[in-house]
Scaffold this active site. Structure first.
Site, PDB file in Angstrom:
ATOM      1  CB  CYS A  32      -0.883  -0.002   1.247  1.00 36.36           C
ATOM      2  SG  CYS A  32      -1.814  -1.514   1.436  1.00 36.36           S
TER       3      CYS A  32
ATOM      4  NE  ARG B  21       4.258   2.146  -1.509  1.00 38.09           N
ATOM      5  CZ  ARG B  21       5.445   1.548  -1.356  1.00 38.09           C
ATOM      6  NH1 ARG B  21       6.410   1.836  -2.191  1.00 38.09           N
ATOM      7  NH2 ARG B  21       5.665   0.667  -0.426  1.00 38.09           N
TER       8      ARG B  21
ATOM      9  CD1 TRP C  83      -2.999  -4.527  -4.801  1.00 34.88           C
ATOM     10  CD2 TRP C  83      -1.564  -5.662  -3.521  1.00 34.88           C
ATOM     11  NE1 TRP C  83      -2.677  -5.695  -5.448  1.00 34.88           N
ATOM     12  CE2 TRP C  83      -1.828  -6.414  -4.693  1.00 34.88           C
ATOM     13  CE3 TRP C  83      -0.710  -6.186  -2.571  1.00 34.88           C
ATOM     14  CZ2 TRP C  83      -1.240  -7.654  -4.937  1.00 34.88           C
ATOM     15  CZ3 TRP C  83      -0.111  -7.423  -2.818  1.00 34.88           C
ATOM     16  CH2 TRP C  83      -0.381  -8.145  -3.994  1.00 34.88           C
TER      17      TRP C  83
ATOM     18  CG  ASN D  15       2.807  -1.254   3.014  1.00 30.34           C
ATOM     19  OD1 ASN D  15       2.267  -2.266   2.570  1.00 30.34           O
ATOM     20  ND2 ASN D  15       3.916  -0.740   2.523  1.00 30.34           N
ATOM     21  N   GLY D  16       1.266  -3.860   5.005  1.00 33.28           N
ATOM     22  CA  GLY D  16       1.823  -5.153   5.414  1.00 33.28           C
ATOM     23  C   GLY D  16       0.710  -6.097   5.818  1.00 33.28           C
TER      24      GLY D  16
ATOM     25  CD  GLU E  55      10.250  -8.947 -18.393  1.00 31.66           C
ATOM     26  OE1 GLU E  55       9.983  -7.748 -18.223  1.00 31.66           O
ATOM     27  OE2 GLU E  55       9.962  -9.842 -17.552  1.00 31.66           O
TER      28      GLU E  55
ATOM     29  CE  LYS F 293       7.350  -7.102 -18.204  1.00 27.13           C
ATOM     30  NZ  LYS F 293       7.713  -6.429 -16.955  1.00 27.13           N
TER      31      LYS F 293
ATOM     32  CD  GLU G 163       3.854  -7.283 -15.246  1.00 25.31           C
ATOM     33  OE1 GLU G 163       3.874  -6.880 -14.067  1.00 25.31           O
ATOM     34  OE2 GLU G 163       4.782  -7.108 -16.042  1.00 25.31           O
TER      35      GLU G 163
ATOM     36  CG  HIS H 172       8.927 -32.806 -25.271  1.00 27.82           C
ATOM     37  ND1 HIS H 172       9.407 -34.076 -25.512  1.00 27.82           N
ATOM     38  CD2 HIS H 172       9.845 -31.957 -25.791  1.00 27.82           C
ATOM     39  CE1 HIS H 172      10.575 -33.996 -26.135  1.00 27.82           C
ATOM     40  NE2 HIS H 172      10.864 -32.731 -26.313  1.00 27.82           N
TER      41      HIS H 172
ATOM     42  CE  LYS I  24       7.894  -0.331 -10.369  1.00 25.43           C
ATOM     43  NZ  LYS I  24       7.973  -0.861 -11.713  1.00 25.43           N
TER      44      LYS I  24
END
Ligand code: AGP
Length: 589
Positions: free
Chosen positions: A2, A29, A74, A100-101, A467, A471, A474, A490, A584
């Site tokens: 947060c 955040r 968040w 935050n946590g 990667e 992207k 996300e 396979h 983030k």
């Protein structure tokens, strides 16, 4: 994770609005809900304003006042509701708490407080903190009540409390980041510097186990264990406000993608001494382990291939899977912890474990003043500047070029490595032009309504597909699944049908032919083959041509993924800077 923001002595006496502006700079955040608490002028009660959703252009109807505290959330405990939004009050409504946590032992604390008659209105772990402080402040001074409460909380947490009676903001840190800003008779508390950078660049980053009291006369630092005062030594940051602004770009993400043209070559002019010392250690039989989370873990995997080129058998272990392998860490192990924020919980836990086993920690980090930087034995700051968009781009390429330079130093070719990275950015500058952008916008339009797409790559291009796919996921929320090219037969080739978009990431390297035959297999099943490559091929239905840069071709190959993700995301109406359900840096396990 947060965002926390507080101010004492707001010069405009509009502390609530000032806090809201600060929270907007911290919204990357967490953006499930936001809230502000204020001590109104001559106020007998705290005033609160909280809402679900993004802050956007919100204003607050809270009255005037010079002291306020705010939060952008968040959600971890309790759904996304107004009630669960922070701040949370105690029964007296004179204490407002933001957090935050995760308080891992909140259930047992809550049960005790319920027995004592406290009333709870939210589903959050945070509200427990407000009532526990209230309980302890019946017998103790407010600082002591807050410090004692904080020490009872299990987990990685940062809290801030607005206390009406003492007209102060009191905060504590253990794990989640907190920084104080020292302005001209104005004092700020935030989770990150960009929130108050407009006002001051004179800061103090709280360490774990520290508490801080902000009052109108100034700021006092405490050691939570002894509850004794400590000397506060501020530092002045060389950050510029525009670094944390969009600079005329529509979104931070596209701005930060373009910034790579300068941030990548910057890595050739920093950390030389540390890189050469680390190279000597690696040449003298130190083991190399690379770790990180998400995009940072893909940087670790790509670096593993660069180390192999240098004849070094490096381990790449995602931090969330680190523990089973920590037993192989010893005094002759260099553990490269890769992180943009330096605050990612799983990465810090892996580092703590590696340190316990005698490993030497090398932080390959972007955000300065972070926890990881303070835990590390050696720091390789990649200096890509504040990265605001949740989707990591410039930090990744600066971390990868820094590790690439290290592998060239191991091969006694550091100067050549510097030249190659500088040439890379010159070539990228020519390549990242309007034609490319128009081609990617056209491709994005073609793929806009797709719900599934697949990617293959071999050797160095395998971590590049991981990667690239991340992207896409996300930014556009499209299911993009990466495979090692050799994996197709396979099992996974069953997923390919007529028209299925298949990206083939390739370079002019020793496995070019094998990758093209994998492309042919996909084509035979009806796949729409999109080549991300420096060479043409009949296998490609569409080609996004990238510069031929040998082992550095993965840089442009990945940048195509960043850009395509951006245009797909914008086209599908997603917020490229604040994708749904993300934050983030993930400061909880
Ligand atoms: C990348 O775009 C994501 N934001 C995410 O995977 C991120 O890389 C990961 O959470 C690690 O964050 P860090 O680099 O700050 O440690």
């Amino acid at each position: 994770m947060c965002g926390i923001y507080g101010i004492i002595n707001d010069k405009k006496n509009q502390a609530a609005q000032t806090v809201l502006e600060g929270l907007k700079k911290l919204e990357y955040r967490g953006y499930d809900s936001w809230g502000v608490a204020i001590i109104p002028e001559n106020g007998q009660k705290l005033k609160i304003d909280k809402h679900i959703g993004k802050i956007g252009d919100a204003t607050t109807n809270l009255s005037q006042g010079s002291i306020a505290l705010g939060h952008t959330r968040w959600a971890t405990h309790g759904g996304v509701t107004d009630i669960n939004a922070h701040p949370h009050l105690d029964c007296t409504k004179k204490l407002a708490v933001i957090h935050n946590g995760i308080v891992e032992n909140y259930q047992e604390i809550k049960e005790e407080l319920l027995e004592k008659g406290h009333q709870f209105i939210s589903e959050t772990d945070t509200e427990v903190i407000a009532h526990l402080i209230e309980e302890k402040s019946k017998l103790k001074k407010i600082n002591e009540a807050i410090f004692e409460t904080f020490k009872l909380l299990r987990g990685s947490n940062a809290i801030a409390v607005l206390d009406l009676n003492s007209q102060t903001i009191i905060a504590c840190r253990n794990g989640s980041p907190l920084v104080v800003g020292l302005g001209n008779n104005q004092y700020f508390l935030a989770s990150d510097v960009p929130a108050f950078l407009k006002e001051t660049n004179k800061v103090y980053f709280l360490n774990d186990g520290e508490g801080i009291v902000l009052k109108q006369s100034g700021v006092t630092l405490y050691d939570l264990e002894t509850e004794k005062e400590k000397i506060l030594t501020p530092q002045t940051l060389d950050w510029k406000l525009e670094d944390a602004e969009k600079g005329g770009y529509p979104h931070f993400l596209i701005k930060e993608i373009y910034e790579q043209l300068t941030t990548i070559p910057k890595t050739t002019s920093i950390n030389e001494k540390e890189i050469l010392e680390l190279a000597n250690k690696i040449k003298s039989e130190y083991k190399v382990v690379l770790t990180g989370c998400g995009t940072a873990s893909y940087c670790a995997l790509a670096a593993k291939y660069f180390f192999a080129e240098a004849g070094i058998d490096a381990q790449s272990i995602p931090a969330y899977e680190f523990m089973p392998f920590s037993k192989f860490i010893d005094e002759k192990t260099l553990v490269f912890a890769i992180s943009q924020s330096g605050e990612t919980a799983d990465t810090l836990i892996a580092v703590k474990e590696a340190k316990k086993r005698g490993g030497q920690i090398v932080a390959v980090v972007n955000a300065r003043g972070s926890t990881l930087e303070r835990m590390a034995d050696v720091v390789l700051p990649v200096s890509a500047g504040p990265e605001i968009a949740v989707v990591s781009t410039k930090a990744f390429t600066s971390q990868l070029s820094t590790l690439y330079l290290l592998t060239t130093a191991v091969r006694d070719r550091y100067k050549i490595g510097q030249e190659k990275i500088n040439d890379l950015s010159k070539v990228l500058t020519k390549w990242l032009n309007v034609q490319l952008i128009n081609q990617l916008i056209t491709l994005a339009k073609t793929l806009m309504d797709e719900e599934h797409m697949y990617l293959i790559g071999k050797h160095l291009n395998y971590p590049a597909t991981l990667e690239f796919a991340l992207k896409i996921k996300e930014t556009s929320y499209i299911h993009a699944e990466p495979f090692a090219a050799g994996e197709l037969k396979h099992g996974v080739i069953t997923l390919i049908q007529k028209g299925t978009p298949c990206f083939v990431l390739a370079s002019n390297d020793e496995v070019k032919a094998e990758v093209l035959s994998s492309a042919a297999e996909l084509k035979a099943r009806g796949g729409l083959i999109i080549g991300i490559s420096p060479f043409e091929s009949n296998e490609f239905d569409i080609l996004i041509k990238t510069p031929d840069l040998g082992d550095l071709t993965i840089f442009p190959n990945i940048i195509v993924g960043q850009l395509l993700g951006y245009y797909l995301g914008v086209g599908r109406g997603a917020d490229p800077d604040k994708p749904r359900n993300l934050a983030k840096s993930v400061t909880v396990k």
